[in-house]
Scaffold this motif. Structure first.
Motif, PDB file in Angstrom:
ATOM      1  N   GLU A  38       0.835  -1.199   0.000  1.00 12.96           N
ATOM      2  CA  GLU A  38       0.000   0.000   0.000  1.00 12.96           C
ATOM      3  C   GLU A  38       0.868   1.246   0.000  1.00 12.96           C
ATOM      4  O   GLU A  38       1.998   1.227   0.468  1.00 12.96           O
ATOM      5  CB  GLU A  38      -0.950  -0.002   1.202  1.00 12.96           C
ATOM      6  N   ALA A  45       2.253   4.828  -5.270  1.00 15.35           N
ATOM      7  CA  ALA A  45       1.803   3.456  -5.527  1.00 15.35           C
ATOM      8  C   ALA A  45       2.287   2.956  -6.885  1.00 15.35           C
ATOM      9  O   ALA A  45       2.739   1.816  -7.011  1.00 15.35           O
ATOM     10  CB  ALA A  45       0.281   3.382  -5.442  1.00 15.35           C
ATOM     11  N   ALA A  49       4.803  -0.133  -7.310  1.00 13.33           N
ATOM     12  CA  ALA A  49       4.343  -1.287  -8.096  1.00 13.33           C
ATOM     13  C   ALA A  49       5.365  -1.646  -9.171  1.00 13.33           C
ATOM     14  O   ALA A  49       5.677  -2.816  -9.384  1.00 13.33           O
ATOM     15  CB  ALA A  49       2.983  -0.994  -8.717  1.00 13.33           C
ATOM     16  N   LYS A  55       1.126  -5.564  -7.352  1.00 11.30           N
ATOM     17  CA  LYS A  55       0.143  -4.488  -7.251  1.00 11.30           C
ATOM     18  C   LYS A  55       0.181  -3.877  -5.860  1.00 11.30           C
ATOM     19  O   LYS A  55       0.424  -4.562  -4.869  1.00 11.30           O
ATOM     20  CB  LYS A  55      -1.256  -4.972  -7.627  1.00 11.30           C
ATOM     21  N   GLU A  57      -1.886  -1.086  -3.261  1.00  9.07           N
ATOM     22  CA  GLU A  57      -3.132  -0.358  -3.034  1.00  9.07           C
ATOM     23  C   GLU A  57      -2.857   1.139  -2.900  1.00  9.07           C
ATOM     24  O   GLU A  57      -1.912   1.553  -2.246  1.00  9.07           O
ATOM     25  CB  GLU A  57      -3.845  -0.849  -1.774  1.00  9.07           C
ATOM     26  N   THR A  67     -11.635  -0.713  -3.835  1.00  7.35           N
ATOM     27  CA  THR A  67     -10.199  -0.702  -3.555  1.00  7.35           C
ATOM     28  C   THR A  67      -9.491  -0.475  -4.882  1.00  7.35           C
ATOM     29  O   THR A  67      -9.782  -1.158  -5.861  1.00  7.35           O
ATOM     30  CB  THR A  67      -9.748  -2.047  -2.950  1.00  7.35           C
ATOM     31  N   TYR A  69      -5.847  -0.258  -7.023  1.00  6.86           N
ATOM     32  CA  TYR A  69      -4.465  -0.724  -7.009  1.00  6.86           C
ATOM     33  C   TYR A  69      -3.695  -0.115  -8.173  1.00  6.86           C
ATOM     34  O   TYR A  69      -4.239   0.068  -9.261  1.00  6.86           O
ATOM     35  CB  TYR A  69      -4.405  -2.248  -7.168  1.00  6.86           C
TER      36      TYR A  69
END
Length: 162
Positions: A38, A45, A49, A55, A57, A67, A69
């Motif tokens: 997260e 993010a 990632a 992935k 969040e 949610t 991602y």
């Protein structure tokens, strides 16, 4: 065995991303965790990632029923749910938890979308649900008997005979 690593960081104050110099690391620990999946904002993010290949969040886009991602490809993915899966309590998101606990005069769920109270006995109120300015309640004309056998998620309600 040597591994070359490079990291990119995002300043929480300015939101500017910058890379740290590459370093040699002798042996990576097989139990080392990359940390929580997260990040506070979309830019962080997406960067995490890409660097971690998983992935992440986007917490700033978290909602009661969705949610979002960031994917390693740089795209965003949003999972939308038919109903709420979490509630915000005192500024913190909590997963829905309907397990009842005895709070003194009532039994209440740990985290629910509405304020719910179930009587633990001794009065005429059986249960009430309040959400915003709307409320609904059930009562018992002759009063609700005290709970017997409460514990471990089990409760038996014995109604007094007139």
């Amino acid at each position: 065995m040597l591994f070359a690593t490079e990291a990119a960081l995002v300043s929480q104050d300015t939101g500017i991303a910058f890379a740290t110099p590459a370093t040699d690391v002798s042996a990576a620990s097989p139990t080392a965790s990359p940390g929580p999946a997260e990040a506070q904002d979309e830019a962080s993010a997406v960067l995490m990632a890409r660097l971690q290949g998983r992935k992440i969040e986007v917490l700033s886009q978290r909602a009661a029923d969705s949610t979002t991602y960031a994917l390693p490809s740089g795209e965003l993915e949003t999972a939308a749910y038919a109903g709420p899966i979490r509630v915000k309590r005192a500024g913190v998101w909590k997963g829905i938890d309907t397990a009842l606990s005895d709070t003194g005069a009532d039994l209440t769920p740990a985290a629910a979308v509405a304020d719910i109270a179930v009587s633990d006995g001794g009065d005429t109120d059986l249960a009430s649900v309040t959400k915003g300015t709307e409320s609904f309640g059930l009562g018992w004309l002759f009063g609700v008997a005290q709970l017997a056998g409460w514990g471990g998620g089990f409760c038996a309600v014995w109604l007094a005979r007139l």
